[in-house]
Write an enzyme that holds these catalytic residues in place. Structure first.
Site, PDB file in Angstrom:
ATOM      1  N   GLU A  57       0.843  -1.194   0.000  1.00 28.80           N
ATOM      2  CA  GLU A  57       0.000   0.000   0.000  1.00 28.80           C
ATOM      3  C   GLU A  57       0.882   1.249   0.000  1.00 28.80           C
ATOM      4  OE1 GLU A  57      -3.420   1.852   3.027  1.00 28.80           O
ATOM      5  OE2 GLU A  57      -2.350  -0.007   3.503  1.00 28.80           O
TER       6      GLU A  57
ATOM      7  N   ASP B 184      13.276  -1.247  13.831  1.00 29.75           N
ATOM      8  CA  ASP B 184      14.121  -0.226  13.200  1.00 29.75           C
ATOM      9  C   ASP B 184      13.381   1.101  13.255  1.00 29.75           C
ATOM     10  OD1 ASP B 184      16.172   1.020  11.876  1.00 29.75           O
ATOM     11  OD2 ASP B 184      15.719   0.189   9.904  1.00 29.75           O
TER      12      ASP B 184
END
Length: 292
Positions: free
Chosen positions: A89, A198
């Site tokens: 997306e 992260d």
């Protein structure tokens, strides 16, 4: 064949849809990235990982699906992938707001509470050998967080940083002392959290709500995500942390442990970029030892 045409063919093969437009965009330091528009006006995002990063696409796809599974955080949907390409997306970005920041804090608290099978566990279906940026990262289920953090998040990158000259022998001794004393430095024991892995500020896309992108997900300590979010500066950080605390209060002393949890990403940066990151990693280790 140019990069756009290669991307167009890969996207068509993965999604079964011929793009009307494929446009190169910034994709960070790990991949070529493209904004995609289809004939019906819908959009997508595609990224490519080179052969020198085996398993990177599989790891990211599994990470995105695992983070999305509880339904508590905004994560781009995975439209499909192969060994080299990932199509997701498309998430536009606007300016951060207090409301979106508070929503991010609450979502992170609930995401972390969704849990993981073990410290160091990879997302279901994800490879044990994954990546954080351009650095390899091993996901290995481990009984407790101090052992996992020392063996799989500090020691491998410390060895590499020393080999590359980013950290000298004296600095390495300070960081090794942190590993030796992690049982005392880690704070109260907690269950494994479902981490983004992260979560620096560049991996948050801001809109009406905040989206989490480019994860290196695994089971870990929830303070690691929050410490990484603070490492390079995050817009509206106070609102993020306040909302997090309202949903899931952090253990006493968490502020003093920020340096401990920042040690991992700083070592990764020392390995990849050298410069002052080695010195910052040693400083974080000293702060962790001093905070005891």
């Amino acid at each position: 064949m140019n990069g756009v045409e290669v991307a167009r063919r890969a996207i068509t093969g993965i999604t079964g849809r011929e793009p009307a437009e494929v446009r190169p965009v910034g994709g960070g330091d790990t991949a070529a990235a493209f904004a995609v528009r289809f004939a019906d006006g819908s959009s997508a995002f595609a990224k490519w990982a080179p052969e020198k990063m085996p398993g990177a696409i599989d790891a990211e796809a599994a990470s995105l699906e695992w983070l999305a599974e509880p339904g508590v955080a905004a994560v781009p949907a995975v439209h499909g992938h192969d060994s080299s390409w990932l199509v997701t997306e498309f998430v536009p970005s606007t300016r951060p707001t207090e409301t979106a920041a508070a929503g991010l804090g609450a979502a992170l608290a609930r995401l972390h509470a969704s849990g993981a099978e073990a410290f160091g566990a990879a997302p279901p279906g994800g490879p044990a050998d994954a990546w954080i940026g351009l650095a390899p990262m091993r996901n290995e289920p481990t009984a407790d967080w101090p052992h996992f953090y020392a063996r799989h998040r500090i020691e491998p990158y410390l060895r590499s940083a020393v080999e590359r000259g980013a950290i000298d022998r004296d600095g390495a001794a300070v960081i090794s002392r942190v590993c030796d004393e992690l049982d005392d430095l880690a704070g109260p024991a907690e269950p494994p959290a479902r981490l983004h892995g992260d979560l620096w500020s560049g991996n948050v896309r801001w809109g009406e709500r905040a989206w989490l992108i480019d994860p290196a997900a695994h089971g870990g300590h929830r303070e690691t995500d929050l410490a990484m979010l603070q490492l390079f500066g995050c817009p509206q950080l106070d609102h993020v942390l306040t909302a997090y605390q309202e949903v899931s209060p952090l253990a006493d002393g968490w502020r003093e442990r920020v340096g401990l949890h920042q040690l991992f990403p700083l070592l990764v940066h020392a390995v990849l970029f050298g410069g002052g990151f080695g010195a910052q990693a040693v400083a974080a280790a000293r702060s962790a030892l001093a905070a005891r």
